[in-house]
Write a protein that holds these residues in place. Structure first.
Motif, PDB file in Angstrom:
ATOM      1  N   VAL A 197      45.563  46.458  72.658  1.00  0.00           N
ATOM      2  CA  VAL A 197      46.888  46.987  72.350  1.00  0.00           C
ATOM      3  C   VAL A 197      47.717  47.125  73.622  1.00  0.00           C
ATOM      4  N   GLN A 198      47.103  47.588  74.703  1.00  0.00           N
ATOM      5  CA  GLN A 198      47.821  47.724  75.974  1.00  0.00           C
ATOM      6  C   GLN A 198      48.358  46.373  76.435  1.00  0.00           C
ATOM      7  N   TYR A 199      47.522  45.339  76.381  1.00  0.00           N
ATOM      8  CA  TYR A 199      47.927  43.991  76.786  1.00  0.00           C
ATOM      9  C   TYR A 199      49.100  43.515  75.927  1.00  0.00           C
ATOM     10  N   CYS A 200      48.944  43.623  74.619  1.00  0.00           N
ATOM     11  CA  CYS A 200      49.973  43.158  73.695  1.00  0.00           C
ATOM     12  C   CYS A 200      51.276  43.932  73.874  1.00  0.00           C
ATOM     13  N   LYS A 201      51.165  45.220  74.085  1.00  0.00           N
ATOM     14  CA  LYS A 201      52.350  46.074  74.227  1.00  0.00           C
ATOM     15  C   LYS A 201      53.190  45.656  75.423  1.00  0.00           C
ATOM     16  N   GLU A 202      52.527  45.363  76.543  1.00  0.00           N
ATOM     17  CA  GLU A 202      53.266  45.006  77.747  1.00  0.00           C
ATOM     18  C   GLU A 202      53.939  43.646  77.613  1.00  0.00           C
ATOM     19  N   VAL A 203      53.269  42.713  76.939  1.00  0.00           N
ATOM     20  CA  VAL A 203      53.888  41.393  76.742  1.00  0.00           C
ATOM     21  C   VAL A 203      55.034  41.487  75.742  1.00  0.00           C
ATOM     22  N   ALA A 204      54.806  42.176  74.622  1.00  0.00           N
ATOM     23  CA  ALA A 204      55.832  42.295  73.583  1.00  0.00           C
ATOM     24  C   ALA A 204      57.106  42.935  74.129  1.00  0.00           C
ATOM     25  N   ALA A 205      56.959  43.854  75.065  1.00  0.00           N
ATOM     26  CA  ALA A 205      58.111  44.557  75.630  1.00  0.00           C
ATOM     27  C   ALA A 205      59.005  43.642  76.452  1.00  0.00           C
ATOM     28  N   CYS A 206      58.499  42.487  76.862  1.00  0.00           N
ATOM     29  CA  CYS A 206      59.297  41.537  77.644  1.00  0.00           C
ATOM     30  C   CYS A 206      60.223  40.698  76.775  1.00  0.00           C
ATOM     31  N   ALA A 207      60.036  40.763  75.467  1.00  0.00           N
ATOM     32  CA  ALA A 207      60.935  40.097  74.516  1.00  0.00           C
ATOM     33  C   ALA A 207      61.124  41.047  73.338  1.00  0.00           C
ATOM     34  N   PRO A 208      61.738  42.206  73.591  1.00  0.00           N
ATOM     35  CA  PRO A 208      61.766  43.281  72.592  1.00  0.00           C
ATOM     36  C   PRO A 208      62.527  42.960  71.322  1.00  0.00           C
ATOM     37  N   ASN A 209      63.402  41.969  71.380  1.00  0.00           N
ATOM     38  CA  ASN A 209      64.187  41.615  70.199  1.00  0.00           C
ATOM     39  C   ASN A 209      63.529  40.537  69.336  1.00  0.00           C
ATOM     40  N   LEU A 210      62.365  40.058  69.768  1.00  0.00           N
ATOM     41  CA  LEU A 210      61.660  39.021  69.004  1.00  0.00           C
ATOM     42  C   LEU A 210      60.469  39.614  68.259  1.00  0.00           C
ATOM     43  N   PRO A 211      60.191  39.134  67.048  1.00  0.00           N
ATOM     44  CA  PRO A 211      58.948  39.508  66.369  1.00  0.00           C
ATOM     45  C   PRO A 211      57.747  39.099  67.221  1.00  0.00           C
TER      46      PRO A 211
END
Length: 301
Positions: A117-131
């Motif tokens: 979850v930590q890994y995914c959270k940090e990557v997802a935050a770099c494109a916050p407007n994308l699913p």
């Protein structure tokens, strides 16, 4: 928006010298749409992401984005063993595609949900407007974790979490994830050889490499299932499995499948090491084998 129907895990087209050849992508796009493919999953396992440089992956993302259309949803896999690289790729994709995905780091492997979850959270935050999709492929990533547990934790930590590309034959885990939070999450089934088995479990979106080659066959399987013609659907699924087995028997499916695209009119060029690149004569023999089992009529065109 929930993605539905067939999504092709696309190949990375290359010139004969092994460099990336994005000139193929406009025709590749037309080919997929013509065969009723609803989306592209680029830079994934089929796309040889682990054998590409970061710049090459960005080049492929940019090329598909320049061919973006309303009838072909673009998902960019940005995962990498380096969290820093994954974040860089996510930021690069943020204004170019419709969604991003990551698989778990696959050298220093993750062994618990919290780290994933930590890994995914940090990557997802770099494109916050994308699913954001987690790409669950434990046979390659080594992260053989329970996806129901992942969704329960990740849904509270990742605002743009959309779902999972579920490339695993653990149908029990898939079935438990499906109704979570009233079916909130988009579960894209990613195991082509058991496509038929996913249908009674409620799967309505699929990502796979063989959808490049045989989209009409899978759409027919779905139609037969919905009509209650299970024996006929199972026979077509058997043919799909034989397709994978026949190509795999010539040196490994990933490389041979990429080369097979040329016989369908899309020349994706050679494969990157360690995958196999075959000559045209071998593909003629492969097509004869496919003809012998009545498969040619079900290929994409």
């Amino acid at each position: 928006m929930k993605i539905k129907n067939l999504i092709a895990a696309t190949y990375a087209p290359m010139h004969q010298d092994g460099s990336v050849n994005t000139n193929v992508i406009p025709e590749y796009h037309k080919f997929l749409v013509r065969n009723k493919i609803s989306g592209v999953f680029m830079n994934g396992s089929t796309g040889d992401f682990a054998s590409l440089s970061t710049d090459e992956r960005k080049e492929i993302t940019k090329a598909w984005s320049q061919n973006k259309s309303s009838d072909l949803y673009l998902i960019d896999h940005v995962g990498d063993p380096s969290l820093k690289v994954a974040m860089e790729l996510a930021a690069h994709a943020a204004d170019k595609v419709d969604a991003i995905a990551v698989l778990a780091p696959f050298y220093f492997r993750l062994n618990n949900i919290e780290k994933l979850v930590q890994y995914c959270k940090e990557v997802a935050a770099c494109a916050p407007n994308l699913p954001f999709y987690y790409y669950h492929i434990p046979v390659l990533s080594g992260a053989n974790l329970n996806m129901l547990d992942f969704l329960k934790v990740a849904s509270k930590e990742i605002p743009n979490l959309e779902g999972i590309k579920f490339t695993n034959n653990n149908l029990i885990d898939f079935l438990h994830c499906k109704p979570l939070e009233n079916g909130r999450f988009n579960l894209l089934f990613g195991f082509d050889e058991i496509f038929l088995s996913s249908l009674p479990l409620g799967a309505d979106g699929w990502v796979g490499s063989t959808y490049n080659h045989m989209a009409p066959l899978y759409l027919k399987i779905k139609d037969l299932f919905e009509s209650g013609k299970m024996a006929e659907a199972a026979e077509l699924q058997r043919k799909a499995i034989r397709f994978v087995e026949i190509l795999d028997g010539h040196g490994g499916f990933n490389g041979v499948g990429k080369g097979f695209m040329k016989t369908l009119g899309i020349d994706c060029g050679p494969s990157r090491f360690p995958h196999t690149t075959l000559g045209d004569d071998t593909y003629k023999d492969i097509r004869k084998q496919l003809d012998a089992i009545g498969l040619l009529e079900h290929l994409s065109d």
